[in-house]
Design an enzyme around this catalytic site. Sequence first.
Site, PDB file in Angstrom:
ATOM      1  N   PHE A  68       0.855  -1.183   0.000  1.00  0.00           N
ATOM      2  CA  PHE A  68       0.000   0.000   0.000  1.00  0.00           C
ATOM      3  C   PHE A  68       0.899   1.245   0.000  1.00  0.00           C
ATOM      4  O   PHE A  68       2.001   1.223   0.541  1.00  0.00           O
ATOM      5  CB  PHE A  68      -0.907  -0.032   1.245  1.00  0.00           C
ATOM      6  CG  PHE A  68      -1.856   1.131   1.322  1.00  0.00           C
ATOM      7  CD1 PHE A  68      -2.788   1.353   0.326  1.00  0.00           C
ATOM      8  CD2 PHE A  68      -1.803   2.005   2.397  1.00  0.00           C
ATOM      9  CE1 PHE A  68      -3.664   2.430   0.403  1.00  0.00           C
ATOM     10  CE2 PHE A  68      -2.680   3.082   2.486  1.00  0.00           C
ATOM     11  CZ  PHE A  68      -3.608   3.292   1.490  1.00  0.00           C
TER      12      PHE A  68
ATOM     13  N   ASP B 177       6.362  -3.158   8.936  1.00  0.00           N
ATOM     14  CA  ASP B 177       5.025  -2.641   8.634  1.00  0.00           C
ATOM     15  C   ASP B 177       4.045  -3.787   8.884  1.00  0.00           C
ATOM     16  O   ASP B 177       3.868  -4.674   8.044  1.00  0.00           O
ATOM     17  CB  ASP B 177       4.962  -2.152   7.182  1.00  0.00           C
ATOM     18  CG  ASP B 177       3.614  -1.528   6.828  1.00  0.00           C
ATOM     19  OD1 ASP B 177       2.617  -1.852   7.503  1.00  0.00           O
ATOM     20  OD2 ASP B 177       3.563  -0.734   5.874  1.00  0.00           O
TER      21      ASP B 177
ATOM     22  N   HIS C 107      -1.175  -5.042   8.611  1.00  0.00           N
ATOM     23  CA  HIS C 107      -2.138  -6.128   8.350  1.00  0.00           C
ATOM     24  C   HIS C 107      -2.018  -7.240   9.385  1.00  0.00           C
ATOM     25  O   HIS C 107      -2.659  -8.279   9.216  1.00  0.00           O
ATOM     26  CB  HIS C 107      -1.875  -6.777   6.982  1.00  0.00           C
ATOM     27  CG  HIS C 107      -1.856  -5.821   5.828  1.00  0.00           C
ATOM     28  ND1 HIS C 107      -1.344  -6.151   4.594  1.00  0.00           N
ATOM     29  CD2 HIS C 107      -2.290  -4.542   5.712  1.00  0.00           C
ATOM     30  CE1 HIS C 107      -1.469  -5.129   3.760  1.00  0.00           C
ATOM     31  NE2 HIS C 107      -2.025  -4.128   4.409  1.00  0.00           N
TER      32      HIS C 107
ATOM     33  N   GLN D  75      -6.976   1.904  10.817  1.00  0.00           N
ATOM     34  CA  GLN D  75      -7.885   2.505   9.849  1.00  0.00           C
ATOM     35  C   GLN D  75      -9.125   1.606   9.734  1.00  0.00           C
ATOM     36  O   GLN D  75      -9.086   0.427  10.100  1.00  0.00           O
ATOM     37  CB  GLN D  75      -7.114   2.681   8.517  1.00  0.00           C
ATOM     38  CG  GLN D  75      -7.913   3.047   7.304  1.00  0.00           C
ATOM     39  CD  GLN D  75      -8.377   1.834   6.560  1.00  0.00           C
ATOM     40  OE1 GLN D  75      -7.791   0.773   6.659  1.00  0.00           O
ATOM     41  NE2 GLN D  75      -9.470   1.981   5.821  1.00  0.00           N
TER      42      GLN D  75
ATOM     43  N   LYS E  54      -8.949  -2.122   8.838  1.00  0.00           N
ATOM     44  CA  LYS E  54      -7.927  -2.979   9.453  1.00  0.00           C
ATOM     45  C   LYS E  54      -8.529  -3.916  10.507  1.00  0.00           C
ATOM     46  O   LYS E  54      -9.669  -3.726  10.945  1.00  0.00           O
ATOM     47  CB  LYS E  54      -6.801  -2.106  10.032  1.00  0.00           C
ATOM     48  CG  LYS E  54      -6.075  -1.283   8.941  1.00  0.00           C
ATOM     49  CD  LYS E  54      -5.130  -2.121   8.101  1.00  0.00           C
ATOM     50  CE  LYS E  54      -4.790  -1.604   6.720  1.00  0.00           C
ATOM     51  NZ  LYS E  54      -4.210  -0.313   6.532  1.00  0.00           N
TER      52      LYS E  54
ATOM     53  N   ARG F  52       7.776  18.138  22.710  1.00  0.00           N
ATOM     54  CA  ARG F  52       7.813  18.503  24.135  1.00  0.00           C
ATOM     55  C   ARG F  52       8.270  17.328  24.987  1.00  0.00           C
ATOM     56  O   ARG F  52       7.831  16.205  24.773  1.00  0.00           O
ATOM     57  CB  ARG F  52       6.400  18.844  24.635  1.00  0.00           C
ATOM     58  CG  ARG F  52       5.806  20.068  24.028  1.00  0.00           C
ATOM     59  CD  ARG F  52       4.386  20.255  24.535  1.00  0.00           C
ATOM     60  NE  ARG F  52       4.361  21.133  25.708  1.00  0.00           N
ATOM     61  CZ  ARG F  52       3.253  21.767  26.111  1.00  0.00           C
ATOM     62  NH1 ARG F  52       2.102  21.572  25.486  1.00  0.00           N
ATOM     63  NH2 ARG F  52       3.301  22.573  27.142  1.00  0.00           N
TER      64      ARG F  52
ATOM     65  N   TYR G   5       5.966  24.937  27.749  1.00  0.00           N
ATOM     66  CA  TYR G   5       6.190  25.045  26.294  1.00  0.00           C
ATOM     67  C   TYR G   5       7.665  24.930  25.928  1.00  0.00           C
ATOM     68  O   TYR G   5       8.200  25.715  25.160  1.00  0.00           O
ATOM     69  CB  TYR G   5       5.592  26.349  25.740  1.00  0.00           C
ATOM     70  CG  TYR G   5       4.104  26.389  25.945  1.00  0.00           C
ATOM     71  CD1 TYR G   5       3.264  25.620  25.141  1.00  0.00           C
ATOM     72  CD2 TYR G   5       3.541  27.142  26.970  1.00  0.00           C
ATOM     73  CE1 TYR G   5       1.902  25.608  25.345  1.00  0.00           C
ATOM     74  CE2 TYR G   5       2.182  27.138  27.171  1.00  0.00           C
ATOM     75  CZ  TYR G   5       1.364  26.374  26.364  1.00  0.00           C
ATOM     76  OH  TYR G   5       0.011  26.360  26.572  1.00  0.00           O
TER      77      TYR G   5
ATOM     78  N   ARG H 207      -0.614  12.714  18.135  1.00  0.00           N
ATOM     79  CA  ARG H 207      -1.243  12.160  19.336  1.00  0.00           C
ATOM     80  C   ARG H 207      -2.571  11.443  19.048  1.00  0.00           C
ATOM     81  O   ARG H 207      -3.439  11.965  18.356  1.00  0.00           O
ATOM     82  CB  ARG H 207      -1.493  13.274  20.361  1.00  0.00           C
ATOM     83  CG  ARG H 207      -0.230  13.862  20.968  1.00  0.00           C
ATOM     84  CD  ARG H 207      -0.582  14.840  22.078  1.00  0.00           C
ATOM     85  NE  ARG H 207      -1.493  15.874  21.627  1.00  0.00           N
ATOM     86  CZ  ARG H 207      -1.119  17.117  21.276  1.00  0.00           C
ATOM     87  NH1 ARG H 207       0.143  17.480  21.348  1.00  0.00           N
ATOM     88  NH2 ARG H 207      -2.023  17.990  20.886  1.00  0.00           N
TER      89      ARG H 207
HETATM   90  C1  LIG Z   1      -3.197   0.683   5.918  1.00  0.00           C
HETATM   91  C2  LIG Z   1      -1.733   0.571   5.702  1.00  0.00           C
HETATM   92  C3  LIG Z   1      -0.810   1.516   6.214  1.00  0.00           C
HETATM   93  C4  LIG Z   1      -1.155   2.840   6.795  1.00  0.00           C
HETATM   94  O1  LIG Z   1      -2.192   2.952   7.530  1.00  0.00           O
HETATM   95  P1  LIG Z   1      -3.123   4.257   7.715  1.00  0.00           P
HETATM   96  O2  LIG Z   1      -3.562   4.050   9.115  1.00  0.00           O
HETATM   97  O3  LIG Z   1      -4.209   4.139   6.722  1.00  0.00           O
HETATM   98  O4  LIG Z   1      -2.307   5.480   7.571  1.00  0.00           O
HETATM   99  C5  LIG Z   1       0.538   1.241   6.073  1.00  0.00           C
HETATM  100  N1  LIG Z   1       0.967   0.136   5.458  1.00  0.00           N
HETATM  101  C6  LIG Z   1       0.134  -0.771   4.928  1.00  0.00           C
HETATM  102  C7  LIG Z   1       0.704  -1.971   4.264  1.00  0.00           C
HETATM  103  C8  LIG Z   1      -1.241  -0.566   5.018  1.00  0.00           C
HETATM  104  O5  LIG Z   1      -2.074  -1.452   4.452  1.00  0.00           O
END
Ligand SMILES: *Cc1c(COP(=O)(O)O)cnc(C)c1O
Length: 401
Positions: A96, A167, A170, A193, A196, A225, A232, A242
Site C-alpha cells: 500500500f 510494517d 495487516h 484505519q 484494518k 515537548r 512550552y 497524538r
Molecule cells: C493501511 C496501511 C498503512 C497505513 O495505515 P493508515 O492508518 O491508513 O495510515 C501502512 N501500510 C500498509 C501496508 C497498510 O495497508
Amino acid sequence: MKVLARDGGTPLKQKPFPNWPIYDEREINLVTEVVKSQNWWRVTGSKVKEFEKRFAEFQGCSYCLGVTNGTSAIELALSVFGIGEGDEVIIPGMTFISTGLAVTNCNATPVLVDIDPDTLCMLPEKFEQAITPRTKAVIPVHMAGHGCRMEEICEIAKKNGIIVIEDAAHGHGGEWKNKRLGSFGDVGIFSFQNGKLMTCGEGGAMVTNNKDIYEKAYVIQDVGRPKNDLIYEHVIRGANYRMNEFQAALLLAQMERVDELNKLRDKHATELHKLFADVKGITPQGREEGATIFTHYMYMFYYDKSFFSGLPREEFVEYLKAEGIPACVCFPVLSDTKFFAENDFNGRNVNYDKKKEHDLTNSKKAGENIIWLHHRTLEGDEEDLRDIVGAVKKIQNEFNK
Ligand SMILES: *Cc1c(COP(=O)(O)O)cnc(C)c1O
C-alpha cells in the site's frame, strides 16, 4: 435470460457477509465513558495509556505508542532515527502507498525490491542485494498478515547497521515462527484505519522493545515537548501525532476480538484454498510453514484471465462485486503510480529514478494480476465460502460458454 448479476441476472450471494467494523456494548460503553469523563485527549485521560499498555503486551513488546494513523507511525519511526534527505530506505515493490509515502514525506529515497511471488513478502536476498552505503532502514511488509522471513532480514540488517521497521498494518495478533509480528525489528507499526483487523476509524501505533526509541518517539509525537512539560519547552522538532481518548476507547474493545477472529479467518482461508483447488485460473497467496498465525487481512489470489476467455481482471472484479462478493484489485508497483512516475514529492528532493530500479518482476506480476477479497468474507460461515467459489465459477462458466 440474463444470468450474471452485472448484466441484470440474480446475484448469487443472497445471505450477506458479516459487516465490518464489528461492535457491541463494549465499544458503546467505553466511548460513552470517555464522553462523560470530559477528558478527550491523552494528556488528561487514561484510555490511551491503558490501550498502549495492553497493546504492547498483546504484541509481545515492551512499549507501545498510540498515534493518529499508520502512515504517521511509519513517519514517526523514521524520524526517531533521523532518516531524511540523502538516505535510502528499502521497501517491497508491491505494498500500500503508505509504506513509500512515509519515506518520501521524510525526504528520504525509497528503494524498491522484489517480493516472493507466493507469499507476496519481501525477499531477504533482494533486500541484501539492494544495500548501499546510504541505506539507513528497511521496511518489510507482512502482506495480508503473512510474516516476512524476519530472522534473515534482521540478521542482514544487523550486519549492515540498518534499522528494521516492520510494517505490520495487516498483522494484529499475527505471528512468524510463534513470535508476534512487529516484535522482531527495532520498531513495528500498526494501522487501525477502518478496514484494518482492529479499528477506531483512523489510528495507528508504534511498538518497540527499546526504551530510548520509545522515549524519543514520545517526544516527537507530542510536538517535540518533553513528557509532562508545562512550560512550552520544545526540545526537538516534532509533530502532532497524538492519539485521542475516543480512538483508544474503541481499540480497547476491538482488541478483545482479534485472536478469535484471526482463528476463524485462518480456518476459513484454509478451507477456501481447498475449494479453489479445482478452479482453473485462481491461485491463492501461499503460506510458508513459519507463518504460525496468518491473520488474512485480505484473501489474495492471482487471477489468470486466459481461463476466463480473456476477461480483464478489472471487469472480473466488477462481475464478482455484482454477485455480492466484496473484491478489489491489488496495489500496483509503487513506482507505477502517477505520484512516483511524475516525481511529485511536494517540492522535496527525493528524485526517484525509475530507470535505476531493481528487478521487480514478481511485484509487477502481483500488482497486475492479484485480486483481494475483504476479510469479512472469511468471518461468516462455510456457506459464505461456497458462495465465493460459486460466484467465481458462475462467471467463469458464462464467459467460457
Ligand atoms: C493501511 C496501511 C498503512 C497505513 O495505515 P493508515 O492508518 O491508513 O495510515 C501502512 N501500510 C500498509 C501496508 C497498510 O495497508
